[in-house]
Write a protein that holds these residues in place. Structure first.
Motif, short mmCIF file in Angstrom:
data_model
loop_
_atom_site.label_atom_id
_atom_site.label_comp_id
_atom_site.label_asym_id
_atom_site.label_seq_id
_atom_site.Cartn_x
_atom_site.Cartn_y
_atom_site.Cartn_z
N ALA A 21 -22.71 48.22 0.38
CA ALA A 21 -22.43 46.86 -0.07
C ALA A 21 -22.22 45.94 1.12
O ALA A 21 -21.62 46.33 2.12
N ARG A 22 -22.70 44.70 0.99
CA ARG A 22 -22.59 43.73 2.09
C ARG A 22 -21.53 42.67 1.83
O ARG A 22 -21.29 41.80 2.65
N PHE A 23 -20.91 42.72 0.66
CA PHE A 23 -19.80 41.83 0.33
C PHE A 23 -18.81 42.60 -0.52
O PHE A 23 -19.15 43.10 -1.60
N ILE A 24 -17.58 42.71 -0.03
CA ILE A 24 -16.54 43.46 -0.74
C ILE A 24 -15.27 42.62 -0.74
O ILE A 24 -14.83 42.14 0.31
N ALA A 25 -14.69 42.46 -1.92
CA ALA A 25 -13.47 41.66 -2.04
C ALA A 25 -12.56 42.26 -3.10
O ALA A 25 -12.98 43.09 -3.91
N ARG A 26 -11.31 41.81 -3.07
CA ARG A 26 -10.33 42.23 -4.08
C ARG A 26 -9.59 41.00 -4.59
O ARG A 26 -9.35 40.04 -3.86
N GLY A 27 -9.20 41.07 -5.87
CA GLY A 27 -8.39 40.03 -6.46
C GLY A 27 -7.43 40.63 -7.47
O GLY A 27 -7.46 41.84 -7.72
N ILE A 28 -6.59 39.79 -8.04
CA ILE A 28 -5.62 40.20 -9.06
C ILE A 28 -5.83 39.32 -10.28
O ILE A 28 -6.04 38.11 -10.16
N ASP A 29 -5.80 39.93 -11.47
CA ASP A 29 -6.13 39.22 -12.70
C ASP A 29 -5.41 37.89 -12.85
O ASP A 29 -6.02 36.87 -13.21
N VAL A 30 -4.11 37.84 -12.60
CA VAL A 30 -3.33 36.63 -12.87
C VAL A 30 -3.07 35.79 -11.63
O VAL A 30 -2.35 34.79 -11.70
N HIS A 31 -3.65 36.14 -10.49
CA HIS A 31 -3.34 35.42 -9.26
C HIS A 31 -4.15 34.13 -9.14
O HIS A 31 -5.33 34.08 -9.49
N LYS A 32 -3.51 33.11 -8.62
CA LYS A 32 -4.15 31.80 -8.47
C LYS A 32 -5.33 31.82 -7.50
O LYS A 32 -6.19 30.94 -7.54
N ASN A 33 -5.40 32.82 -6.63
CA ASN A 33 -6.47 32.90 -5.64
C ASN A 33 -7.76 33.52 -6.19
O ASN A 33 -8.79 33.50 -5.51
N LEU A 34 -7.72 34.07 -7.40
CA LEU A 34 -8.90 34.73 -7.94
C LEU A 34 -10.12 33.81 -7.99
O LEU A 34 -11.23 34.22 -7.61
N PRO A 35 -10.00 32.55 -8.45
CA PRO A 35 -11.18 31.66 -8.43
C PRO A 35 -11.79 31.49 -7.05
O PRO A 35 -13.02 31.40 -6.92
N ASP A 36 -10.98 31.47 -6.00
CA ASP A 36 -11.51 31.34 -4.64
C ASP A 36 -12.34 32.57 -4.27
O ASP A 36 -13.37 32.46 -3.59
N VAL A 37 -11.88 33.74 -4.70
CA VAL A 37 -12.62 34.97 -4.43
C VAL A 37 -13.96 34.94 -5.17
O VAL A 37 -15.01 35.31 -4.63
N LEU A 38 -13.94 34.47 -6.41
CA LEU A 38 -15.16 34.38 -7.20
C LEU A 38 -16.16 33.41 -6.56
O LEU A 38 -17.37 33.67 -6.54
N LYS A 39 -15.66 32.30 -6.05
CA LYS A 39 -16.54 31.32 -5.40
C LYS A 39 -17.18 31.90 -4.15
O LYS A 39 -18.37 31.70 -3.89
N ALA A 40 -16.39 32.64 -3.38
CA ALA A 40 -16.92 33.26 -2.17
C ALA A 40 -17.99 34.29 -2.52
O ALA A 40 -19.02 34.39 -1.84
N ALA A 41 -17.76 35.05 -3.58
CA ALA A 41 -18.73 36.05 -4.02
C ALA A 41 -20.03 35.38 -4.46
O ALA A 41 -21.13 35.85 -4.15
N HIS A 42 -19.91 34.27 -5.17
CA HIS A 42 -21.10 33.57 -5.66
C HIS A 42 -21.90 32.95 -4.52
O HIS A 42 -23.13 32.88 -4.56
N ALA A 43 -21.21 32.51 -3.49
CA ALA A 43 -21.88 31.88 -2.34
C ALA A 43 -22.65 32.91 -1.52
O ALA A 43 -23.59 32.54 -0.80
N HIS A 44 -22.27 34.17 -1.61
CA HIS A 44 -22.94 35.23 -0.86
C HIS A 44 -24.27 35.56 -1.52
O HIS A 44 -24.35 35.76 -2.72
N ARG A 45 -25.33 35.63 -0.72
CA ARG A 45 -26.64 36.01 -1.25
C ARG A 45 -26.78 37.52 -1.11
O ARG A 45 -26.89 38.06 -0.02
N GLY A 46 -26.78 38.19 -2.24
CA GLY A 46 -26.84 39.65 -2.27
C GLY A 46 -25.83 40.17 -3.27
O GLY A 46 -25.22 39.42 -4.03
N ALA A 47 -25.63 41.48 -3.28
CA ALA A 47 -24.69 42.09 -4.22
C ALA A 47 -23.26 41.86 -3.75
O ALA A 47 -22.87 42.35 -2.69
N SER A 48 -22.50 41.12 -4.54
CA SER A 48 -21.09 40.85 -4.23
C SER A 48 -20.22 41.74 -5.11
O SER A 48 -20.29 41.65 -6.34
N PHE A 49 -19.41 42.58 -4.49
CA PHE A 49 -18.57 43.53 -5.23
C PHE A 49 -17.13 43.05 -5.18
O PHE A 49 -16.55 42.92 -4.10
#
Length: 337
Positions: free
Chosen positions: A168-196
């Motif tokens: 995998a070329r993009f690996i991230a972690r988040g928490i279901d109820v954490h306010k930072n989860l949307p930021d992680v999702l945005k970073a994953a979407h901005a990555h071209r390729g498989a974002s895990f």
């Protein structure tokens, strides 16, 4: 790139009644995704959510976009077909720790190594929730469940390490109820390729508070390390940090103002592996946010390029194709009585 589209969170919510157990962490993830989609500027008619089997896999019903609720562990295979058929589509894979890492382990591995342009959200609650609480590939040693009444003796998978090992070329972690989860999702979407993205998700019925050691309010500040590219790896309100022990070639916890505190470089694969495997019982925090990112060409772009080269100077002719090679014709014999 697709043109930016203006939507609201309500535009992404379908008319289906959301049906998970009251208090389930899936609700929070769903809301985070619905809030994030307008910020991405993507069109609903060009977005596809694909899931396998499990509690999380009801997700496509609740998004006002295209979607497939497929079969156990096979969401990556369906997603690959969708992306190859129309590379312009924005593909999201919704899966769970059992769906993705047990019956679907090989499919998850291949979609990662191929680097299909998609976002993979792995809901990890360390249990089989839909089938009533059996232990899963991520359940901890000693987990008592209907399938392990004396405690699990299986050594659990670390999802992000599995992803790293699969290429995998993009690996991230988040928490279901954490306010930072949307930021992680945005970073994953901005990555071209498989974002895990592994999302720690609480199962209030069968595995409640399994992540409380770092998610509960009194523990969060001390035990969560939210990584930011180019910033020093500090946690516990900045009083602690991570440094590299050059002799042991391992991470160590130091004072936050120590000059040896490491600056986060998402392209450093070796440090990423160390961050993923940090253990709380050894005094380390849980690494969250974007842990590793090092883009490379995507699978579908290579397929499109290959097909274009193969078709250069050729005129499509289906009859010629089916007649190519050894052919014969069966003559109808006269009817005999």
């Amino acid at each position: 790139m697709n043109e930016m589209t203006t939507t609201t969170a309500k535009d992404w919510a379908s008319d289906q009644e959301v049906r998970w157990c009251p208090g389930c962490g899936d609700y929070a993830v769903l809301k985070a995704v619905q809030r994030t989609m307008p910020d991405l500027g993507v069109a609903r008619e060009k977005t596809v959510f694909i899931s396998g089997i499990g509690c999380s896999s009801r997700f496509p019903y609740y998004m006002a976009s295209y979607g497939f609720h497929t079969i156990h562990g096979r969401a990556p295979a369906i997603a690959t077909g969708v992306k190859l058929a129309n590379p312009e589509l924005d593909v999201w894979i919704i899966t769970g720790d059992g769906d993705a890492l047990s019956i679907g382990g090989n499919h998850t591995m291949h979609v990662l190594r191929r680097n299909l342009d998609c976002q993979i959200l792995l809901f990890n609650n360390e249990i089989y929730g839909l089938t009533k609480g059996q232990y899963s590939p991520t359940s901890r040693l000693g987990t008592r469940s209907p399938s392990t009444p004396f405690g699990s003796i299986d050594r659990p998978i670390t999802p992000c390490m599995f992803a790293l090992g699969s290429g995998a070329r993009f690996i991230a972690r988040g928490i279901d109820v954490h306010k930072n989860l949307p930021d992680v999702l945005k970073a994953a979407h901005a990555h071209r390729g498989a974002s895990f993205i592994e999302i720690y998700q609480n199962c209030i019925v069968y595995n409640d508070e399994v992540f409380s050691s770092f998610t509960e309010k009194q523990n969060a500040a001390h035990m969560q390390l939210w990584l930011q590219p180019g910033e020093k790896m500090r946690f516990d309100a900045g009083t602690k940090g991570l440094a590299l022990d050059s002799e042991a070639l391992a991470l160590k916890v130091v004072a936050g103002d120590d000059p040896s505190v490491i600056v986060h470089n998402p392209k450093n694969r070796g440090i990423a592996a160390m961050l993923i495997e940090m253990r709380q019982d050894e005094g380390f925090p849980v690494a969250l946010g974007v842990i590793y990112e090092d883009p490379r060409p995507t699978f579908e772009s290579a397929v499109v390029e290959q097909n274009a080269k193969a078709a250069e100077g050729k005129t499509p002719d289906l009859q010629a194709l089916v007649s190519k090679g050894q052919t014969w014709q069966v003559e109808k014999e006269p009817h005999k009585l």
